[in-house]
Design a protein around this motif. Structure first.
Motif, short mmCIF file in Angstrom:
data_model
loop_
_atom_site.label_atom_id
_atom_site.label_comp_id
_atom_site.label_asym_id
_atom_site.label_seq_id
_atom_site.Cartn_x
_atom_site.Cartn_y
_atom_site.Cartn_z
N UNK A 278 0.83 -1.21 0.00
CA UNK A 278 0.00 0.00 0.00
C UNK A 278 0.86 1.26 0.00
N UNK A 279 2.05 1.17 0.57
CA UNK A 279 2.93 2.33 0.62
C UNK A 279 3.69 2.43 1.92
N UNK A 280 4.65 3.34 1.95
CA UNK A 280 5.50 3.53 3.13
C UNK A 280 4.71 4.00 4.34
N UNK A 281 3.73 4.89 4.11
CA UNK A 281 2.94 5.40 5.23
C UNK A 281 2.16 4.28 5.91
N UNK A 282 1.56 3.41 5.12
CA UNK A 282 0.78 2.30 5.68
C UNK A 282 1.69 1.33 6.44
N UNK A 283 2.88 1.08 5.88
CA UNK A 283 3.82 0.18 6.55
C UNK A 283 4.28 0.78 7.87
N UNK A 284 4.54 2.09 7.87
CA UNK A 284 4.92 2.77 9.11
C UNK A 284 3.77 2.72 10.12
N UNK A 285 2.55 2.92 9.63
CA UNK A 285 1.38 2.91 10.51
C UNK A 285 1.20 1.55 11.18
N UNK A 286 1.35 0.48 10.40
CA UNK A 286 1.17 -0.86 10.97
C UNK A 286 2.29 -1.15 11.97
N UNK B 118 3.56 0.98 14.03
CA UNK B 118 3.17 1.63 15.27
C UNK B 118 2.18 0.77 16.07
N UNK B 119 1.41 -0.06 15.39
CA UNK B 119 0.39 -0.86 16.09
C UNK B 119 0.98 -2.07 16.82
N UNK B 120 2.19 -2.50 16.44
CA UNK B 120 2.75 -3.73 17.00
C UNK B 120 2.87 -3.71 18.53
N UNK B 121 3.42 -2.64 19.16
CA UNK B 121 3.52 -2.67 20.62
C UNK B 121 2.16 -2.81 21.31
N UNK B 122 1.14 -2.14 20.76
CA UNK B 122 -0.19 -2.18 21.38
C UNK B 122 -0.82 -3.56 21.19
N UNK B 123 -0.78 -4.08 19.97
CA UNK B 123 -1.39 -5.39 19.72
C UNK B 123 -0.63 -6.48 20.48
N UNK B 124 0.70 -6.36 20.57
CA UNK B 124 1.49 -7.35 21.30
C UNK B 124 1.12 -7.34 22.79
N UNK B 125 0.90 -6.15 23.34
CA UNK B 125 0.53 -6.05 24.76
C UNK B 125 -0.79 -6.75 25.02
N UNK B 126 -1.78 -6.51 24.15
CA UNK B 126 -3.09 -7.15 24.34
C UNK B 126 -3.00 -8.66 24.13
N UNK B 127 -2.23 -9.08 23.14
CA UNK B 127 -2.06 -10.51 22.91
C UNK B 127 -1.35 -11.16 24.11
N UNK B 128 -0.43 -10.41 24.75
CA UNK B 128 0.26 -10.92 25.94
C UNK B 128 -0.74 -11.21 27.06
N UNK B 129 -1.74 -10.34 27.19
CA UNK B 129 -2.78 -10.58 28.20
C UNK B 129 -3.54 -11.87 27.91
N UNK B 130 -3.88 -12.08 26.63
CA UNK B 130 -4.60 -13.29 26.26
C UNK B 130 -3.72 -14.53 26.46
N UNK C 16 -1.48 6.47 20.56
CA UNK C 16 -0.58 6.46 19.41
C UNK C 16 0.11 7.81 19.20
N UNK C 17 -0.51 8.88 19.68
CA UNK C 17 0.18 10.17 19.69
C UNK C 17 1.36 10.12 20.64
N UNK C 18 1.15 9.48 21.80
CA UNK C 18 2.23 9.31 22.77
C UNK C 18 3.38 8.47 22.20
N UNK C 19 3.02 7.50 21.37
CA UNK C 19 4.05 6.66 20.74
C UNK C 19 4.80 7.38 19.63
N UNK C 20 4.28 8.54 19.20
CA UNK C 20 4.99 9.34 18.20
C UNK C 20 4.37 9.34 16.83
N UNK C 21 3.16 8.84 16.68
CA UNK C 21 2.51 8.82 15.36
C UNK C 21 2.05 10.22 14.96
N UNK C 22 2.26 10.57 13.71
CA UNK C 22 1.83 11.87 13.19
C UNK C 22 0.33 11.82 12.87
N UNK C 23 -0.25 12.99 12.61
CA UNK C 23 -1.68 13.05 12.29
C UNK C 23 -2.00 12.23 11.04
#
Length: 453
Positions: A50-58, A60-72, A125-132
């Motif tokens: 899809x592009x560099x922006x989409x790859x960068x966006x995904x 950013x989601x890894x730490x959050x999704x990994x944390x929730x998966x860790x709970x499960x 995600x703003x705290x993690x450094x994601x741009x608008x």
């Protein structure tokens, strides 16, 4: 072994030969994990198109999704330990009730986390450094992913119930099947096909939701009707309160221990970043290769606990001790072969991931040093899972704290300070050796004390 047990994939964990039993339980887990990793790479590949922006966006989601998966995962560890112990002590009705309660608990927690997650996307995600700009992509993906998380939590717990009964084949089929469905749906939903519109990153999350939902339907049917490992009804409040306490007692510390790993990894990444982007790139490549190199250890860490918990429940502690010792010896020898392979192929592997001479050199240095410590690191991982299986979750949590924040992070930082990046690599091995020694002695004495008492 009865015909019924063979046809269902369940094994007699209390009487069958230890070595063969663990091998037959671990191999299906290994196959399932390899396929899941492969499908995960394909998933990332499609999003990258899809592009560099989409790859960068995904990313950013890894730490959050990994944390929730860790709970499960933690909830699954607690579920497996409790149910396997009941099965080992021949208390099948209590095992069914606990399995039903675990699934209900997983659903409630997943719904709460999904609601909280959707409401907190922008601040987190703003705290993690994601741009608008990236936040737009992240929001599209995570709203659907949080909904998918409800369908993820229950199959993960369901797989833990199956493993507790000695069946590791079916969870592997479910993992692989879900990954395959996800891969098939990814290009269709991301890029569109016929009447189906292109949904971009949201399509990737929707593919995940559908794959997990189908997995949930199959797991519930299997557990409730075909295997009869859970009750075909909901628990009342009294029954639910009776069952979830023991699961959370093990599951919450296990989840906490899992979430410590990315925190420690973030600290060390910051240390590596002081050596420049080339060092970070090499560190990242090394981390991805480590997950592949440690796949046998991870598979064993899922197959060993049900064996330990059932034999613990049946008071067959000598089998627990023999199984632990056997797995420890195996991972040390196996990982030495893995190290030899990485050492010999270090140059070839490094050139696969980069064309820059500096990065190639750093990756090669990493692969010629760090994998030497994978065997002793495996001892720590297996000891942690064994503590949880013995219903000693706080010992497992304390072991994780010792490993990461008493040994690994401080010693690695000291190695970096005194001897630069190569010193940090060697220091990590020293830290793993020290932690493994503590883990081995601690668990061995715990078992010996219980056998003697």
């Amino acid at each position: 072994m009865s015909q019924k047990s063979e046809s269902s994939g369940r094994r007699d964990l209390l009487n069958s030969p230890i070595g063969n039993t663990l091998k037959n339980m671990t191999l299906p887990m290994l196959v399932g994990m390899v396929m899941m990793m492969s499908f995960g790479l394909v998933d990332t590949f499609f999003i990258g198109l899809l592009g560099t922006e989409e790859l960068a966006a995904i990313s950013f989601t890894f730490p959050v999704t990994f944390t929730l998966i860790s709970l499960h995962i933690g909830l699954g560890i607690g579920t497996s330990a409790v149910i396997a112990r009941f099965l080992g002590s021949d208390n099948h009705e209590q095992a069914k009730e606990s399995g039903t309660g675990a699934l209900m608990l997983a659903f409630v927690l997943a719904v709460i986390l999904a609601l909280l997650g959707v409401l907190s996307i922008t601040p987190i995600f703003t705290l993690l450094g994601a741009t608008d700009l990236l936040l737009t992509h992240i929001r599209q993906y995570m709203v659907v992913w949080y909904a998918a998380g409800v369908f993820l939590a229950m199959p993960m717990v369901g797989n833990s119930i199956l493993r507790a009964s000695g069946d590791t084949k079916t969870p592997s089929y479910v993992m692989a099947g879900g990954g395959l469905i996800n891969v098939i749906l990814d290009p269709i939903l991301i890029f569109g096909w016929g009447p189906i519109p292109a949904m971009g990153m949201q399509g990737a999350a929707l593919a995940t939701l559908i794959a997990w939902a189908l997995g949930l339907i199959y797991i519930l049917y299997l557990l409730a009707y075909k295997r009869r490992l859970i009750l075909p009804r909901l628990l009342n409040l009294t029954e639910l309160q009776r069952t979830i306490g023991g699961i959370l007692k093990i599951g919450l510390p296990a989840a906490g221990a899992n979430m410590l790993t990315p925190i420690a990894g973030g600290i060390l990444t910051a240390v590596v970043a002081s050596y420049g982007p080339g060092a970070v790139a090499a560190w990242g490549v090394g981390g991805r290769l480590e997950s592949i190199a440690s796949i046998v250890i991870l598979a064993l860490s899922m197959s060993l606990p049900p064996f330990i918990s059932q034999n613990f429940g049946a008071n067959k502690l000598s089998r627990v001790s023999k199984a632990y010792q056997l797995c420890v010896r195996f991972v040390v020898v196996w990982q030495l072969f893995v190290f030899a392979g990485f050492y010999l192929l270090s140059g070839v592997l490094a050139r696969l991931f980069s064309t820059e001479p500096e990065v190639i050199s750093l990756i090669q240095t990493y692969l010629m040093i760090v994998p030497l410590g994978y065997g002793v690191q495996g001892i720590v991982i297996l000891t942690n899972s064994s503590f949880n299986a013995m219903h000693l979750p706080m010992s497992a949590l304390l072991m994780s704290v010792l490993r990461l924040f008493v040994f690994f992070v401080p010693i690695s930082y000291l190695g970096s300070y005194l001897f630069d990046l190569k010193g940090m690599f060697w220091a990590g091995i020293v830290a793993n050796v020290l932690t493994a020694a503590v883990a081995y002695i601690w668990f061995s004495r715990s078992i010996a004390k219980r056998i003697a008492g």
